[in-house]
Design an enzyme around this catalytic site. Structure first.
Site, PDB file in Angstrom:
ATOM      1  N   GLU A 175       0.706  -1.305  -0.083  1.00  0.00           N
ATOM      2  CA  GLU A 175      -0.044   0.047  -0.016  1.00  0.00           C
ATOM      3  C   GLU A 175       0.936   1.101  -0.103  1.00  0.00           C
ATOM      4  OE1 GLU A 175      -2.784   0.602   3.241  1.00  0.00           O
ATOM      5  OE2 GLU A 175      -3.717   2.242   2.337  1.00  0.00           O
ATOM      6  N   LYS A 217      -2.455  -1.778  -3.134  1.00  0.00           N
ATOM      7  CA  LYS A 217      -3.585  -1.191  -2.618  1.00  0.00           C
ATOM      8  C   LYS A 217      -3.064   0.246  -2.856  1.00  0.00           C
ATOM      9  CE  LYS A 217      -5.965  -0.052   1.649  1.00  0.00           C
ATOM     10  NZ  LYS A 217      -6.823  -0.525   2.913  1.00  0.00           N
TER      11      LYS A 217
HETATM   12  P1  13P Z   1      -9.511   4.374   3.887  1.00  0.00           P
HETATM   13  O1  13P Z   1     -10.261   3.497   2.688  1.00  0.00           O
HETATM   14  O2  13P Z   1     -10.322   4.876   4.797  1.00  0.00           O
HETATM   15  O3  13P Z   1      -8.639   5.324   3.409  1.00  0.00           O
HETATM   16  O4  13P Z   1      -8.526   3.409   4.750  1.00  0.00           O
HETATM   17  C1  13P Z   1      -8.053   2.258   3.818  1.00  0.00           C
HETATM   18  C2  13P Z   1      -6.859   1.856   4.615  1.00  0.00           C
HETATM   19  O5  13P Z   1      -6.644   0.928   4.895  1.00  0.00           O
HETATM   20  C3  13P Z   1      -5.973   2.812   4.666  1.00  0.00           C
HETATM   21  O6  13P Z   1      -4.517   2.220   4.963  1.00  0.00           O
END
Ligand code: 13P
Length: 336
Positions: A175, A217
């Site tokens: 991510e 992600k």
């Molecule tokens: P949000 O969808 O609220 O941005 O959170 C996703 C997430 O896991 C951030 O690390």
């Protein structure tokens, strides 16, 4: 390795996506405070368990990302939380980074920590039932940022994390979140996000991570949240797809977007637009935190004993996201 690919596909396929319920206790306390609920261990568990035992889980949620506190808790039914999640057909996952700290030599930026002792923690999480993990790197956008240093240092950490996670039989979610904060244009978001993602894969490949057993992600390509130049959902989808086509290797099975501060409806609409024109082989779905939980949390906060009403609210959100991941969402369905 095909085992990891199978886990990734189980999480992302058939109109399913990920429920990101891995808020740290600090973040969860902020969310609960905002709706006037006391942040006790019991209340954090009650809200999360209410979502995990809802009908919406079965059809719409392929994986749930948990926080360390939650993966070790038991549900009212005496099942462990990972057992409760597995019984709905979803895969339990766990956030394993220990948070973003100030990056030495570039103090306006952050570096995500958590590599020390990670191998041992992964073994423990595997025993508790986790089959996938998450590590979030954050980047800011302005003229000078993200710096080459933050792009490199975070990519390196994501690669070391991913290699350790695969060594321990789990699928790493990679991510790299380029934050929405700022006045930047969508084009700037496109350029910086492309550079960030390309560097991540350069490092993952160096560290011999099997990309077929990973999930990306990312953020969508959006103008900054204080920017005055709005763009429509179709343009967001076009830029997002162009960015991912140009920076993600084709072996990656799927992409699960974060919502990053978009409203629930924007997050559904934009994902739907992406899927209407998805001309890649990547599955494009959701890994939403706020955009799956916001309205359910608000509803629950008015009466924390109203489990059914809270679940109905969550079921609707989960269904909207699932439809969006198949390009079948519409504003009319949203209002029903
Ligand atoms: P949000 O969808 O609220 O941005 O959170 C996703 C997430 O896991 C951030 O690390």
């Amino acid at each position: 390795m095909s085992e990891l690919n199978n886990i990734a596909l189980k999480i992302l396929s058939n109109g399913k996506g990920i429920l990101a319920a891995d808020e740290s206790t600090g973040t969860m306390t902020k969310r609960l405070k905002a709706v006037n609920v006391e942040s006790t261990q019991e209340n954090r568990l009650l809200f999360r368990e209410t979502l995990f035992s809802s009908e919406g889980m079965k059809k719409c949620i392929g994986g749930v990302i948990l926080y360390d506190e939650t993966i070790k808790q038991n549900s009212i039914s005496k099942k462990t939380i990972p057992e409760l999640i597995s019984s709905s057909g979803a895969v339990p996952g766990i956030k394993v980074d220990t948070g973003a700290k100030i990056l030495a030599s570039s103090p306006n930026e952050k570096i995500t920590e958590g590599l020390d002792g990670l191998r041992e923690r992964l073994k423990e999480y595997y025993k508790l039932g986790a089959r996938f993990t998450k590590w979030r790197a954050v980047y800011i956008i302005s003229n000078d940022y993200p710096s080459k240093l933050s792009i490199y240092a975070n990519a390196h950490a994501l690669a070391r994390y991913s290699a350790l996670v695969q060594e321990n039989g789990m699928v790493p979610i990679v991510e790299p979140e380029v934050l929405m904060d700022g006045e930047h244009s969508a084009e700037e978001c496109f350029n910086k996000t492309s550079e960030v993602i390309k560097k991540c894969y350069e490092e993952l490949i160096k560290h011999k991570v099997d990309l077929k057993g990973t999930i990306l992600k990312p953020n969508m390509i959006l103008p900054g949240s204080s920017s005055k130049n709005n763009i429509d959902s179709k343009k967001i989808a076009e830029l997002t797809l162009k960015c991912l086509k140009g920076s993600v290797p084709s072996e990656v099975p799927g992409i699960a977007f974060l919502s990053g501060g978009q409203s629930e409806q924007e997050a559904a609409k934009n994902l739907n637009s992406i899927n209407l024109i998805n001309d890649t082989n990547f599955i494009m779905t959701y890994s939403y935190g706020r955009a799956l939980q916001q309205s359910a949390l608000k509803f629950w906060s008015k009466d924390i004993k109203n489990i059914k009403g809270t679940q109905d609210t969550f079921n609707h959100r989960a269904k909207m996201c699932s439809l969006a991941s198949q390009g079948k969402w519409s504003e009319d369905i949203e209002k029903k």
